[in-house]
Write an enzyme that holds these catalytic residues in place. Structure first.
Site, PDB file in Angstrom:
ATOM      1  N   CYS A  50     -12.064  31.746 -20.638  1.00  0.00           N
ATOM      2  CA  CYS A  50     -11.827  30.635 -21.565  1.00  0.00           C
ATOM      3  C   CYS A  50     -13.087  30.265 -22.340  1.00  0.00           C
ATOM      4  O   CYS A  50     -13.011  29.672 -23.417  1.00  0.00           O
ATOM      5  CB  CYS A  50     -11.296  29.422 -20.805  1.00  0.00           C
ATOM      6  SG  CYS A  50     -12.379  28.849 -19.482  1.00  0.00           S
ATOM      7  N   ASN A  51     -14.255  30.629 -21.818  1.00  0.00           N
ATOM      8  CA  ASN A  51     -15.506  30.244 -22.467  1.00  0.00           C
ATOM      9  C   ASN A  51     -16.233  31.391 -23.157  1.00  0.00           C
ATOM     10  O   ASN A  51     -17.227  31.169 -23.834  1.00  0.00           O
ATOM     11  CB  ASN A  51     -16.467  29.609 -21.447  1.00  0.00           C
ATOM     12  CG  ASN A  51     -16.028  28.223 -21.048  1.00  0.00           C
ATOM     13  OD1 ASN A  51     -15.519  27.472 -21.871  1.00  0.00           O
ATOM     14  ND2 ASN A  51     -16.198  27.880 -19.787  1.00  0.00           N
ATOM     15  N   SER A 105     -23.381  30.138 -17.917  1.00  0.00           N
ATOM     16  CA  SER A 105     -22.082  29.459 -17.929  1.00  0.00           C
ATOM     17  C   SER A 105     -22.184  28.046 -18.472  1.00  0.00           C
ATOM     18  O   SER A 105     -23.255  27.424 -18.452  1.00  0.00           O
ATOM     19  CB  SER A 105     -21.500  29.406 -16.509  1.00  0.00           C
ATOM     20  OG  SER A 105     -21.237  30.694 -16.023  1.00  0.00           O
ATOM     21  N   GLU A 110     -21.751  28.201 -11.880  1.00  0.00           N
ATOM     22  CA  GLU A 110     -20.357  28.243 -11.403  1.00  0.00           C
ATOM     23  C   GLU A 110     -20.055  29.629 -10.832  1.00  0.00           C
ATOM     24  O   GLU A 110     -20.460  30.653 -11.385  1.00  0.00           O
ATOM     25  CB  GLU A 110     -19.393  27.870 -12.530  1.00  0.00           C
ATOM     26  CG  GLU A 110     -19.476  28.742 -13.761  1.00  0.00           C
ATOM     27  CD  GLU A 110     -18.362  29.761 -13.818  1.00  0.00           C
ATOM     28  OE1 GLU A 110     -17.592  29.836 -12.850  1.00  0.00           O
ATOM     29  OE2 GLU A 110     -18.288  30.491 -14.811  1.00  0.00           O
ATOM     30  N   PRO A 111     -19.336  29.684  -9.702  1.00  0.00           N
ATOM     31  CA  PRO A 111     -19.142  30.945  -8.982  1.00  0.00           C
ATOM     32  C   PRO A 111     -18.011  31.819  -9.517  1.00  0.00           C
ATOM     33  O   PRO A 111     -17.980  33.016  -9.233  1.00  0.00           O
ATOM     34  CB  PRO A 111     -18.830  30.476  -7.555  1.00  0.00           C
ATOM     35  CG  PRO A 111     -18.165  29.141  -7.737  1.00  0.00           C
ATOM     36  CD  PRO A 111     -18.812  28.517  -8.947  1.00  0.00           C
ATOM     37  N   ALA A 185      -0.891  12.861  -8.110  1.00  0.00           N
ATOM     38  CA  ALA A 185      -0.886  13.356  -9.486  1.00  0.00           C
ATOM     39  C   ALA A 185      -1.400  14.787  -9.472  1.00  0.00           C
ATOM     40  O   ALA A 185      -2.367  15.121  -8.781  1.00  0.00           O
ATOM     41  CB  ALA A 185      -1.705  12.499 -10.433  1.00  0.00           C
ATOM     42  N   GLY A 187      -2.447  16.632 -12.177  1.00  0.00           N
ATOM     43  CA  GLY A 187      -3.095  16.964 -13.437  1.00  0.00           C
ATOM     44  C   GLY A 187      -4.253  17.924 -13.238  1.00  0.00           C
ATOM     45  O   GLY A 187      -4.468  18.463 -12.147  1.00  0.00           O
ATOM     46  N   GLU A 188      -5.023  18.134 -14.301  1.00  0.00           N
ATOM     47  CA  GLU A 188      -6.107  19.114 -14.276  1.00  0.00           C
ATOM     48  C   GLU A 188      -7.144  18.798 -13.203  1.00  0.00           C
ATOM     49  O   GLU A 188      -7.569  19.673 -12.459  1.00  0.00           O
ATOM     50  CB  GLU A 188      -6.780  19.174 -15.651  1.00  0.00           C
ATOM     51  CG  GLU A 188      -7.900  20.193 -15.726  1.00  0.00           C
ATOM     52  CD  GLU A 188      -8.533  20.245 -17.102  1.00  0.00           C
ATOM     53  OE1 GLU A 188      -9.518  20.980 -17.272  1.00  0.00           O
ATOM     54  OE2 GLU A 188      -8.033  19.550 -18.016  1.00  0.00           O
TER      55      GLU A 188
END
EC number: 1.2.1.70
Length: 428
Positions: A50-51, A105, A110-111, A185, A187-188
């Site tokens: 995504c990045n 990153s 981040e792994p 919830a 959500g994300e």
């Protein structure tokens, strides 16, 4: 043929452009399989997240890689060129190592990126589009990432809300395999919480969400790792007692977990401790809950202060990691140079062997013709020595005539060192 790294990431391109050149695994597999039949560009790995979308390739020039990336996605080459970064050979190796280690990153350290790069290599290898040389570079990058992870603290501190909640649970409860977690919830934010806790091996995750469809979607994503149960939102108060850890992030304008509900849940749990994390703004959990014995209540501000401190620690550790990456790049490049020199040395030795055999055959022929053996052997040694030293003599003369005297000085010093080593008596 050079090694290139070319692509765009969160720093060089908008999300709209990144979407245009992103690849899903199925499409990428088909494209690379087709590319394996191409004569010009058939040794490559594509990393698409995504990045970032990046192409790592052995190619004649970077434009070949850029054109492929643009044409494959139907984008004007000039437009894409304005947002693309390019690295070649040593710089490309360094970039790949930094990416695999999480140093490049959006979320430092981040792994997940290491697994994504490994998956990209696997797709390319299945498409039979990875040479031994390219594979070796990637395997060494994985080795570098492992070293960075194990020998520096660049990935050891929680720097996301989801991961911070998971780490907090481990601090409060020593045995995650016995924990029941409730996410209020789906959500994300809570999805990340659930995924991190599932990876840490909790016993069960309860999903309480207004929309059952969204709850089921999250359940499907984590069911392969942990036991999952979906709870209706109107059962939240009566089901609180079952959870050791509760993470709430509903986006509601009103509190959804009341003081009296938590007090009743504690009593039903026989006052076994509970960790409650309120990730919502406005808050989901009545702040008075913090006064109850056995309840640990954390809010967004509490976690953010921890994240800020941890991010500072990661940045400090990243300096050490960058030094390590630079050292490992140098090692790989040196190894590659030695490997490349090996083929040249082999050719030189084969040439010497051809000269030896030719002179030996000539000497044997003369001896068989009746010439004096000692004279023939002396002549054989002289002729062979002259032929073997001829290439080195030419190089020394050319270096001496060069405008830059450092070439000749380097050769002279190294040859003298070799002579001195040869003259030293060998241990018996």
């Amino acid at each position: 043929m050079s090694f290139f790294a070319l692509g765009v990431n969160h720093q060089t391109a908008s999300v709209e452009l990144r979407e245009q050149i992103a690849f899903n695994p199925e499409r990428l597999k088909d494209l690379l399989t087709e590319q394996s039949h191409c004569q010009n560009l058939n040794d490559m790995v594509v990393v698409s997240t995504c990045n970032r979308t990046e192409v790592y390739a052995m190619a004649e020039n970077a434009d070949m890689v850029l054109n492929w990336l643009a044409q494959t996605n139907g984008i004007d080459v000039k437009q894409l060129s304005n947002h693309v970064y390019r690295y070649e050979n040593t710089d490309a190796v360094s970039h790949l190592m930094r990416v695999a280690s999480g140093l490049d990153s959006l979320m430092l350290g981040e792994p997940q990126i290491l697994g994504q790069v490994k998956s990209a290599l696997s797709i390319a290898k299945n498409a039979e589009i990875v040479s031994q040389n390219l594979n070796q570079i990637f395997e060494y990058a994985f080795y570098a990432a492992k070293r960075v992870r194990s020998e520096t603290a660049v990935g050891s501190h929680a720097v996301s809300m989801g991961y911070a909640v998971a780490q907090l649970a481990l601090q409060v409860f020593s045995k995650p395999e016995k924990l029941t977690v409730m996410v209020v919830a789906a959500g994300e934010m809570n999805s990340l919480v659930a995924k991190h806790l599932a990876e840490m091996g909790v016993a069960k995750i309860l999903i309480c969400n207004r929309s059952r469809e969204r709850a089921e979607k999250l359940a499907q994503e984590i069911a392969h790792r942990v036991e999952v149960e979906i709870i209706a939102f109107d059962e939240l108060a009566t089901q609180l007692y079952r959870a050791d850890v509760i993470s709430s992030c509903t986006g509601s304008l009103h509190q959804v977990i009341a003081y009296t509900d938590v007090k009743a849940a504690l009593k039903k749990r026989r006052y076994q401790q509970m960790l409650m994390v309120d990730l919502a703004v406005p808050r989901d959990i009545d702040p008075k809950v913090e006064s109850l014995d056995g309840v640990y209540l954390y809010g967004v501000d509490d976690l953010q202060s921890v994240i800020d401190e941890n991010l500072a620690q990661r940045r400090q550790a990243a300096v050490e990691a960058e030094v390590m990456v630079n050292q490992l790049v140098t090692q790989l490049v040196t190894h590659q140079k030695v490997k490349d020199a090996g083929s040249t040395i082999q050719q030189f030795r084969e040439h010497g062997e051809e000269q030896r055999q030719a002179e030996l055959a000539h000497a044997i022929e003369r001896i068989q013709a009746g010439e004096d053996t000692q004279h023939v052997l002396e002549d054989f040694a002289h002729r062979l020595t002259q032929k073997l030293l001829h290439p080195a003599s030419i190089l020394l003369r050319q270096a001496a005539q060069d405008e830059d005297p450092s070439h000749f000085e380097w050769m002279k010093e190294n040859i003298q060192d070799i002579f001195e080593q040869e003259r030293k008596p060998k241990a018996k």
